[in-house]
Design a protein around this motif. Structure first.
Motif, mmCIF file in Angstrom:
data_model
loop_
_atom_site.group_PDB
_atom_site.id
_atom_site.type_symbol
_atom_site.label_atom_id
_atom_site.label_comp_id
_atom_site.label_asym_id
_atom_site.label_seq_id
_atom_site.Cartn_x
_atom_site.Cartn_y
_atom_site.Cartn_z
ATOM 1 N N GLY A 190 23.154 45.437 43.194
ATOM 2 C CA GLY A 190 21.762 45.073 43.390
ATOM 3 C C GLY A 190 20.969 46.351 43.586
ATOM 4 N N GLY B 296 37.335 28.353 34.419
ATOM 5 C CA GLY B 296 36.498 27.194 34.118
ATOM 6 C C GLY B 296 35.505 26.829 35.199
ATOM 7 N N ARG B 297 35.289 27.715 36.153
ATOM 8 C CA ARG B 297 34.381 27.403 37.265
ATOM 9 C C ARG B 297 33.259 28.442 37.353
ATOM 10 N N GLY B 298 32.321 28.192 38.245
ATOM 11 C CA GLY B 298 31.253 29.148 38.491
ATOM 12 C C GLY B 298 31.707 30.264 39.417
ATOM 13 N N LEU B 299 30.853 31.263 39.564
ATOM 14 C CA LEU B 299 31.184 32.388 40.432
ATOM 15 C C LEU B 299 30.928 32.019 41.885
ATOM 16 N N GLN C 105 35.728 34.234 40.289
ATOM 17 C CA GLN C 105 35.545 33.134 39.348
ATOM 18 C C GLN C 105 36.905 32.568 38.994
ATOM 19 N N LEU D 243 29.207 40.983 50.565
ATOM 20 C CA LEU D 243 28.110 41.887 50.213
ATOM 21 C C LEU D 243 28.183 43.085 51.136
ATOM 22 N N PHE E 288 34.553 39.960 40.052
ATOM 23 C CA PHE E 288 33.449 40.733 39.497
ATOM 24 C C PHE E 288 32.747 41.503 40.605
ATOM 25 N N LEU F 42 20.832 41.283 39.912
ATOM 26 C CA LEU F 42 22.227 41.684 40.043
ATOM 27 C C LEU F 42 22.754 42.043 38.667
ATOM 28 N N THR G 269 40.882 40.532 35.907
ATOM 29 C CA THR G 269 41.683 39.310 35.956
ATOM 30 C C THR G 269 42.887 39.574 36.849
ATOM 31 N N SER H 252 39.309 35.660 38.271
ATOM 32 C CA SER H 252 38.620 36.876 37.833
ATOM 33 C C SER H 252 37.707 37.327 38.958
ATOM 34 N N TYR I 5 32.288 38.970 43.619
ATOM 35 C CA TYR I 5 32.352 37.536 43.342
ATOM 36 C C TYR I 5 33.718 37.200 42.752
ATOM 37 N N HIS J 6 30.492 33.767 45.691
ATOM 38 C CA HIS J 6 30.239 35.011 46.402
ATOM 39 C C HIS J 6 31.321 35.254 47.450
ATOM 40 N N GLN K 124 28.025 43.655 45.578
ATOM 41 C CA GLN K 124 28.612 42.362 45.919
ATOM 42 C C GLN K 124 29.865 42.130 45.076
ATOM 43 N N PHE L 190 26.206 42.668 36.696
ATOM 44 C CA PHE L 190 27.637 42.409 36.842
ATOM 45 C C PHE L 190 28.482 43.319 35.958
#
Lengths: 112, 115
Positions: free
Chosen positions: A92, A40-43, A37, A48, A88, A100, A107, A86, A35, A45, A33, A102
């Motif tokens: 899996g 300052g935030r979450g990842l 980011q 896949l 990633f 998962l 960047t 970024s 992802y 998706h 997968q 990572f």
């Protein structure tokens, strides 16, 4: 132990150019997968790809998977400044209760 | 509507204190996770719960204790905080989690700073 390793670690391109990011891994996988980011935030998706697939597309994203080389690539076409983030890869593994794993991330900077 | 939410977003505390981070998902997923992201952005899984049952427990100091009161919530309690605990902690969820790894949905993260 870390599974996915991306390269390059950092990539800077001009808006409109294509960005290619690579990921290598070590063990057998069920899927891989990608992802994104933002700072300052979450990842989030992106896509896949399963181990029996070789290529997958989603909008401006194209992912390839070569299980013989244990590698994957993410291509972003016609990049935009908003693609700056970024990226990633995450693998899996097969089996029950699979987690998962990572990589360290790439960047990407897209200059306007 | 926020799919995976975490509180607080920022947490600044002194060494030795005990703190908790809360996570909630409204996606109806069965599995929830806690990850730690260090200053170099390396993301490592800590725990996962499937329907309130612990299924992944990585090598994490026992000062960290997850608690899942129901499948929509997974909280992380940290005792005796140390400087090395400073990081961004992410909660995530996935539909199943009992088989090969599925797509995961991440919360916005909690930046923990231990002074």
């Amino acid at each position: 132990s870390q599974q996915g390793e991306e390269d390059p670690q950092a990539l800077s391109i001009q808006e409109g150019e294509n960005a290619t990011m690579n990921c290598s891994y070590k063990t057998s996988i069920n899927n891989l997968q990608w992802y994104r980011q933002n700072s300052g935030r979450g990842l989030v998706h992106l896509i896949l790809i399963r181990s029996n697939e070789r290529e997958k597309h989603s909008g401006r994203l194209r992912v390839t998977l070569d299980t013989s080389k244990k590698s994957s690539s993410l291509l972003i076409t016609a990049s935009r400044a908003a693609d700056t983030a970024s990226y990633f890869c995450a693998t899996g593994q097969t089996g029950a209760n699979s987690k998962l794993t990572f990589g360290k991330g790439i960047t990407l900077s897209v200059r306007p | 509507d926020t799919a995976v939410s975490q509180t607080p977003k920022y947490l600044v505390t002194q060494m030795g204190n005990d703190k908790s981070i809360k996570c909630e998902q409204n996606l109806g997923h069965d599995t929830m996770y806690w990850y730690k992201q260090d200053s170099k952005k390396f993301l490592k899984i800590m725990f996962s719960y499937n329907n309130k049952e612990l299924i992944i427990n990585e090598t994490v100091p026992n000062r960290f204790s997850p608690k899942s009161p129901d499948k929509a919530h997974l909280n992380l309690h940290i005792n005796s905080l140390e400087l090395g605990d400073s990081a961004v902690y992410f909660c995530a969820s996935s539909q199943d989690g009992r088989g090969p790894a599925d797509t995961q949905y991440f919360g916005p993260g909690t930046r923990l700073t231990v002074l």
